[in-house]
Design an enzyme around this catalytic site. Structure first.
Site, PDB file in Angstrom:
ATOM      1  N   SER A 126       0.534   4.411   2.233  1.00 17.74           N
ATOM      2  CA  SER A 126      -0.297   5.552   1.834  1.00 17.74           C
ATOM      3  C   SER A 126      -0.413   6.515   3.012  1.00 17.74           C
ATOM      4  O   SER A 126      -0.485   6.083   4.161  1.00 17.74           O
ATOM      5  CB  SER A 126      -1.702   5.091   1.451  1.00 17.74           C
ATOM      6  OG  SER A 126      -1.628   4.086   0.469  1.00 17.74           O
ATOM      7  N   SER A 158       2.834  -3.524   4.663  1.00 16.33           N
ATOM      8  CA  SER A 158       3.684  -4.119   3.620  1.00 16.33           C
ATOM      9  C   SER A 158       5.147  -3.766   3.816  1.00 16.33           C
ATOM     10  O   SER A 158       5.483  -2.675   4.278  1.00 16.33           O
ATOM     11  CB  SER A 158       3.250  -3.620   2.245  1.00 16.33           C
ATOM     12  OG  SER A 158       1.892  -3.864   2.045  1.00 16.33           O
ATOM     13  N   GLY A 202       1.050   0.682   8.358  1.00 19.23           N
ATOM     14  CA  GLY A 202       2.376   0.139   8.074  1.00 19.23           C
ATOM     15  C   GLY A 202       2.383  -1.374   8.089  1.00 19.23           C
ATOM     16  O   GLY A 202       2.782  -2.005   9.067  1.00 19.23           O
ATOM     17  N   GLU A 222     -11.022  -3.135   5.493  1.00 22.15           N
ATOM     18  CA  GLU A 222     -10.554  -2.533   4.249  1.00 22.15           C
ATOM     19  C   GLU A 222     -11.324  -3.104   3.052  1.00 22.15           C
ATOM     20  O   GLU A 222     -11.769  -2.381   2.174  1.00 22.15           O
ATOM     21  CB  GLU A 222      -9.056  -2.813   4.104  1.00 22.15           C
ATOM     22  CG  GLU A 222      -8.388  -2.073   2.968  1.00 22.15           C
ATOM     23  CD  GLU A 222      -6.857  -2.216   3.022  1.00 22.15           C
ATOM     24  OE1 GLU A 222      -6.369  -3.242   3.533  1.00 22.15           O
ATOM     25  OE2 GLU A 222      -6.180  -1.309   2.530  1.00 22.15           O
TER      26      GLU A 222
HETATM   27  C1  FAD Z   1      -1.768   2.365  -4.401  1.00 21.85           C
HETATM   28  C2  FAD Z   1      -1.279   1.448  -3.336  1.00 21.85           C
HETATM   29  C3  FAD Z   1      -1.429   1.789  -2.008  1.00 21.85           C
HETATM   30  C4  FAD Z   1      -0.967   0.951  -1.002  1.00 21.85           C
HETATM   31  N1  FAD Z   1      -1.103   1.358   0.304  1.00 21.85           N
HETATM   32  C5  FAD Z   1      -0.571   0.583   1.294  1.00 21.85           C
HETATM   33  C6  FAD Z   1      -0.623   1.015   2.645  1.00 21.85           C
HETATM   34  O1  FAD Z   1      -1.124   2.083   2.956  1.00 21.85           O
HETATM   35  N2  FAD Z   1      -0.071   0.248   3.593  1.00 21.85           N
HETATM   36  C7  FAD Z   1       0.479  -0.975   3.294  1.00 21.85           C
HETATM   37  O2  FAD Z   1       0.942  -1.645   4.211  1.00 21.85           O
HETATM   38  N3  FAD Z   1       0.543  -1.418   2.017  1.00 21.85           N
HETATM   39  C8  FAD Z   1       0.039  -0.669   1.009  1.00 21.85           C
HETATM   40  N4  FAD Z   1       0.106  -1.114  -0.304  1.00 21.85           N
HETATM   41  C9  FAD Z   1       0.806  -2.361  -0.577  1.00 21.85           C
HETATM   42  C10 FAD Z   1      -0.078  -3.507  -1.026  1.00 21.85           C
HETATM   43  O3  FAD Z   1      -0.834  -4.002   0.035  1.00 21.85           O
HETATM   44  C11 FAD Z   1       0.853  -4.562  -1.629  1.00 21.85           C
HETATM   45  O4  FAD Z   1       1.458  -4.003  -2.760  1.00 21.85           O
HETATM   46  C12 FAD Z   1       0.115  -5.823  -2.007  1.00 21.85           C
HETATM   47  O5  FAD Z   1      -0.334  -6.502  -0.882  1.00 21.85           O
HETATM   48  C13 FAD Z   1       0.993  -6.764  -2.864  1.00 21.85           C
HETATM   49  O6  FAD Z   1       2.231  -6.998  -2.287  1.00 21.85           O
HETATM   50  P1  FAD Z   1       3.554  -6.831  -3.154  1.00 21.85           P
HETATM   51  O7  FAD Z   1       3.537  -5.479  -3.718  1.00 21.85           O
HETATM   52  O8  FAD Z   1       4.698  -7.192  -2.279  1.00 21.85           O
HETATM   53  O9  FAD Z   1       3.434  -7.847  -4.339  1.00 21.85           O
HETATM   54  P2  FAD Z   1       3.783  -9.400  -4.288  1.00 21.85           P
HETATM   55  O10 FAD Z   1       3.167 -10.002  -3.089  1.00 21.85           O
HETATM   56  O11 FAD Z   1       5.230  -9.597  -4.511  1.00 21.85           O
HETATM   57  O12 FAD Z   1       2.989  -9.911  -5.563  1.00 21.85           O
HETATM   58  C14 FAD Z   1       3.496  -9.864  -6.891  1.00 21.85           C
HETATM   59  C15 FAD Z   1       2.563 -10.646  -7.805  1.00 21.85           C
HETATM   60  O13 FAD Z   1       2.537 -12.009  -7.377  1.00 21.85           O
HETATM   61  C16 FAD Z   1       1.226 -12.418  -7.099  1.00 21.85           C
HETATM   62  N5  FAD Z   1       1.204 -13.333  -5.948  1.00 21.85           N
HETATM   63  C17 FAD Z   1       1.856 -13.211  -4.791  1.00 21.85           C
HETATM   64  N6  FAD Z   1       1.553 -14.208  -3.959  1.00 21.85           N
HETATM   65  C18 FAD Z   1       0.673 -14.993  -4.609  1.00 21.85           C
HETATM   66  C19 FAD Z   1      -0.027 -16.177  -4.287  1.00 21.85           C
HETATM   67  N7  FAD Z   1       0.088 -16.770  -3.105  1.00 21.85           N
HETATM   68  N8  FAD Z   1      -0.847 -16.695  -5.211  1.00 21.85           N
HETATM   69  C20 FAD Z   1      -0.980 -16.097  -6.418  1.00 21.85           C
HETATM   70  N9  FAD Z   1      -0.358 -14.999  -6.778  1.00 21.85           N
HETATM   71  C21 FAD Z   1       0.460 -14.442  -5.885  1.00 21.85           C
HETATM   72  C22 FAD Z   1       0.486 -11.135  -6.756  1.00 21.85           C
HETATM   73  O14 FAD Z   1      -0.902 -11.258  -6.971  1.00 21.85           O
HETATM   74  C23 FAD Z   1       1.123 -10.151  -7.716  1.00 21.85           C
HETATM   75  O15 FAD Z   1       0.525 -10.235  -8.961  1.00 21.85           O
HETATM   76  C24 FAD Z   1      -0.363  -0.279  -1.330  1.00 21.85           C
HETATM   77  C25 FAD Z   1      -0.230  -0.642  -2.665  1.00 21.85           C
HETATM   78  C26 FAD Z   1      -0.671   0.206  -3.671  1.00 21.85           C
HETATM   79  C27 FAD Z   1      -0.508  -0.219  -5.088  1.00 21.85           C
END
Ligand code: FAD
Lengths: 395, 367
Positions: free
Chosen positions: A162, A130, A128, A245
């Site tokens: 997940s 994100s 947990g 990871e």
């Molecule tokens: C299949 C799947 C499984 C997952 N499983 C888990 C899980 O088990 N537990 C958990 O906690 N999370 C999980 N996640 C979440 C995942 O870790 C996040 O989606 C990821 O870290 C991106 O965060 P966000 O979705 O908020 O995107 P954002 O952070 O909002 O990013 C949006 C876009 O902006 C870009 N961006 C953001 N900040 C920057 C920066 N500083 N410089 C350049 N570009 C930037 C990103 O690269 C992306 O393209 C999972 C995600 C997926 C897709």
């Protein structure tokens, strides 16, 4: 440099081979393409069986149910699992990321309590981290934990979790000090998912299934003794989970990608393209060769990284190379699969004409998540820029 | 299993880096590329003193007897310094061919002087059809004489002898042999000069008839990929340094992610090429069954990567990257020449396809 197996490594490999030869389930084929919620009990049983032979987490110390295996033995483990086409294990986050973090930061009592059940798949773990407003900028998370006597009261929301639907326990990152700078006020709690106030909602993915979830926490009481590591040191604990990871996936995925490419080559032999098998089409050959070469390079990178970690003791930011490499390679691989399959590539599970029961259409969509999960490709490139190449920080 | 360098390998790499930095810094490299042959006798004798000219050859011929991984490390460092002149042609190329196919007597006659540093050499392979496929070679020897033309022969003007790959074997031709005409070709790479070589009934000694050069060429190909790795590393280092110091909009340009991410990709491509090259060196040394595949993987990946690393490096330098004065283009030129030499990425992908796809066993189950 010596890539020959040492006597210890050979003994390890032979013991594993002998074990797999007599314990590998024969009916995996009937389960392989089923949705995860259907096959989950099967994968749980398989993991329990593996642990009966002490094979579920070979890298863990012996006193915690592992084999104190070296990184190289771990690599051998995954290679053999691939060779035998063994099913995956159910508790993948518990084994791969969370267990190692508990071993590194947990108290003796915590290790005794949690580790054996991670190994036996009796308790499935989820991560947990994100939140709706904290993804890449994980340290900006807002889920709050307030101390009330000997309990924390947790309020907030997590997302993309997940295994949330099947998780018994969660490694939860919460804010315990709202006045401290964002990296300094975090704490990791080990949360029982059956606690009152925890709500798990399915989140439908673009692939159609619900592999991950939303978690809601409303006045959830978590015993203070469930703190992993020091209070307000949660950032370091969480980062160590992220390092596991990023660093460990490569070895496991080699197995998956090898299967994909072998099967694709086989398919390319039977699918006609311009009046001859696709495997004889020069352009398809170029693409298959590029892909199979990159799968090998991924393995070489992994072996080099393992040797470096063995020498220095800690996984470093170079793990980001592996994360970028495998995720983007998998996307290229699935695109090639689509090119080879042509119109059949789009057919989903359930369609009578679907190739391999819809595996390829699913995988094509699923790989879009690869460059997002476990830290986006952009964030990995930032990490390389900042921490490996020493470029000035952009934020 | 240990994929890191051993202590002695680290030592070799480290001392090679220091040696090239001291004896062939950028200023010296730039002086040499302005000469006709890029060869310097003093530098050559220093290379010899280090044992570099005999690095992988048996001690009985005056070599040092080290392994293929060590050759990769040395070539990587030579590549980092963009070492001009006939080192690759003499040692990695001619030396490897002699080592693979010459008789003991001929090794004494041809390989030993290479190890001792008293002879430079090269190998003439390509013809007008520019095919790296040995089956496409037309030139053949009749009655101990060669007639025809070879192209893209590296460092031929400073070679004391040339090895010529013909349809019916490998032949040695002395630099002063009659009927031999060596003319410069104007290549893009200024560090390794190219020549066309014409044979008009030129007397030639048979080194091997019909022997397979595949393994020797695999060593050469891997060595060339290793050289590319060193060039990529240098390009990356120069570029990162520039990104940290060049300021625009009041900040170092390395603070902009569009620049950072290009640098991160350069790093990824360089490290991945290095992994592939080290593995190829090891597979060759061990005669591993996948050695040929490993060499093609390394050359394929490094050929493409060296070009893209160069593209990114030049771009990040802005206008400075487009100047003659900046070293990055000199690496870029070498990268293009080396990309096509001993098979470009397309060539090696097809070779991988024939090694991996055509022989792949049918898997037991569906994926
Ligand atoms: C299949 C799947 C499984 C997952 N499983 C888990 C899980 O088990 N537990 C958990 O906690 N999370 C999980 N996640 C979440 C995942 O870790 C996040 O989606 C990821 O870290 C991106 O965060 P966000 O979705 O908020 O995107 P954002 O952070 O909002 O990013 C949006 C876009 O902006 C870009 N961006 C953001 N900040 C920057 C920066 N500083 N410089 C350049 N570009 C930037 C990103 O690269 C992306 O393209 C999972 C995600 C997926 C897709």
């Amino acid at each position: 440099m010596d890539l020959n197996l040492t006597a210890d490594e050979l003994a390890f490999r032979d013991e594993l081979r002998a074990w797999l030869a007599s314990h590998l389930p024969r009916d995996w084929d009937q389960w392989r393409e089923k949705p995860m919620d259907e096959s989950f009990p099967y994968l749980r049983d398989w993991q329990r069986k593996l642990q009966e032979g002490r094979w579920a987490a070979v890298s863990w110390p012996k006193e915690y149910g592992g084999r104190s295996a070296t990184l190289m033995q771990q690599a051998i483990f995954w290679e053999e699992m691939a060779r035998f086409e063994a099913p995956p294990m159910a508790n993948s986050l518990g084994l791969g990321l969370i267990g190692p973090t508990i071993i590194a930061y947990g108290t003796e009592a915590q290790k005794k309590r949690y580790i054996p059940k991670i190994l036996s798949a009796e308790e499935i773990w989820c991560q947990g981290f994100s939140e709706p407003n904290a993804g890449s900028d994980l340290a900006g998370l807002q889920t709050e934990a307030r101390l009330d006597g000997d309990h924390y009261i947790v309020n907030g929301q997590k997302v993309w979790t997940s295994y949330g639907w099947v998780g018994n326990w969660c490694e939860l990152v919460v804010r315990t000090d709202t006045s401290a700078p964002k990296h300094k006020g975090l704490t990791v709690l080990l949360v029982d998912m059956k606690s009152p106030g925890v709500e798990v909602r399915p989140l439908r993915q673009m692939t159609g299934e619900s592999e991950f979830n939303e978690l809601f926490f409303r006045d959830v009481r978590v015993p203070a003794e469930n703190t992993l590591g020091a209070v307000n040191d949660g950032w370091n604990v969480a980062v160590s989970t992220l390092m596991y990871e990023r660093g460990s996936y490569g070895a496991r995925l080699h197995l998956v990608f090898k299967r994909y490419i072998t099967r694709l080559i086989e398919l390319a032999r039977t699918i006609q393209r311009n009046g001859r098998p696709a495997s004889e089409d020069p352009i398809i050959r170029q693409k298959l060769a590029q892909c199979s070469a990159e799968i090998e390079i991924m393995r070489f990178n992994q072996m080099r990284a393992f040797s470096r970690i063995t020498a220095t003791g800690v996984p470093g930011p170079e793990g980001s190379i592996q994360k970028i490499f495998w995720s983007e390679l998998n996307q290229r691989l699935q695109q090639i699969a689509q090119e080879i399959l042509g119109s059949f590539g789009q057919l989903m599970a359930g369609d009578a004409h679907a190739v391999d029961k819809g595996l390829w259409s699913y995988a094509y969509l699923r790989t879009r998540g690869n460059t997002i999960e476990a830290g986006t490709s952009e964030v990995q490139r930032n990490i390389i820029g900042h921490f490996v190449l020493g470029l000035p920080r952009s934020y | 299993m240990q994929f890191g360098l051993s202590e002695s390998q680290e030592f070799l790499k480290d001392s090679a880096r220091k040696f090239f930095a001291g004896e062939c810094p950028s200023s010296e490299m730039r002086r040499l590329i302005e000469t006709d042959t890029a060869y310097d006798a003093v530098l050559w004798s220093k290379l010899t003193e280090q044992g570099y000219t005999g690095i992988i050859f048996p001690e009985e011929y005056g070599g040092v007897g080290l392994g293929k991984v060590e050759l990769m490390l040395l070539m990587e460092e030579a590549g980092r310094a963009l070492l001009p002149g006939p080192f690759f042609s003499t040692v990695a190329l001619a030396g490897s061919v002699l080592d693979a196919v010459a008789s003991p007597v001929q090794k004494m006659q041809y390989l030993a002087p290479i190890c001792r540093g008293s002879a430079r050499a090269t190998v003439a392979i390509l013809e007008a059809n520019v095919s790296w496929n040995p089956g496409d070679i037309q030139l053949s020897a009749t009655g101990g004489k060669l007639r025809g033309e070879k192209l893209f022969v590296s460092d031929a003007a400073v070679a004391d002898f040339l090895l010529v790959v013909a349809r019916n074997g490998v032949f040695a031709v002395h630099a002063k042999a009659e009927g031999l005409k060596i003319s410069p070709m104007q290549g893009m790479d200024l560090t390794r000069k190219l020549y066309s070589v014409e044979f008009r009934d030129t007397p030639a000694e048979t080194i091997a008839s019909g022997k397979d050069l595949a393994r020797a060429f695999d060593v050469v190909t891997a060595a060339l990929a290793a050289e590319l790795v060193g060039g990529m590393q240098r390009t990356l280092d120069i570029t990162v340094e520039y990104a940290k110091t060049r300021k625009q909009f009041g900040k170092p340009i390395g603070m902009f992610q569009a620049v950072q991410h290009q640098c991160a990709d350069m790093y990824l491509e360089t490290e991945s090429s290095r992994s592939a090259v080290y593995y190829a060196g090891w597979a060759l040394e061990e005669n591993s069954p996948d050695a040929a595949t490993a060499v093609s993987i390394a050359k394929m990946y490094a050929s493409d990567a060296a070009r893209t690393v160069g593209n990114r490096g030049i771009q990040i330098h802005g206008g400075m990257g487009f100047t003659w004065e900046n070293d990055v283009h000199l690496y870029y030129r070498r990268a293009k020449a080396s990309e096509t030499a001993f098979g470009d990425a397309t060539f090696h992908r097809e070779r991988i396809a024939s090694l991996v796809i055509d022989s792949a066993g049918v898997s037991r189950k569906s994926a």
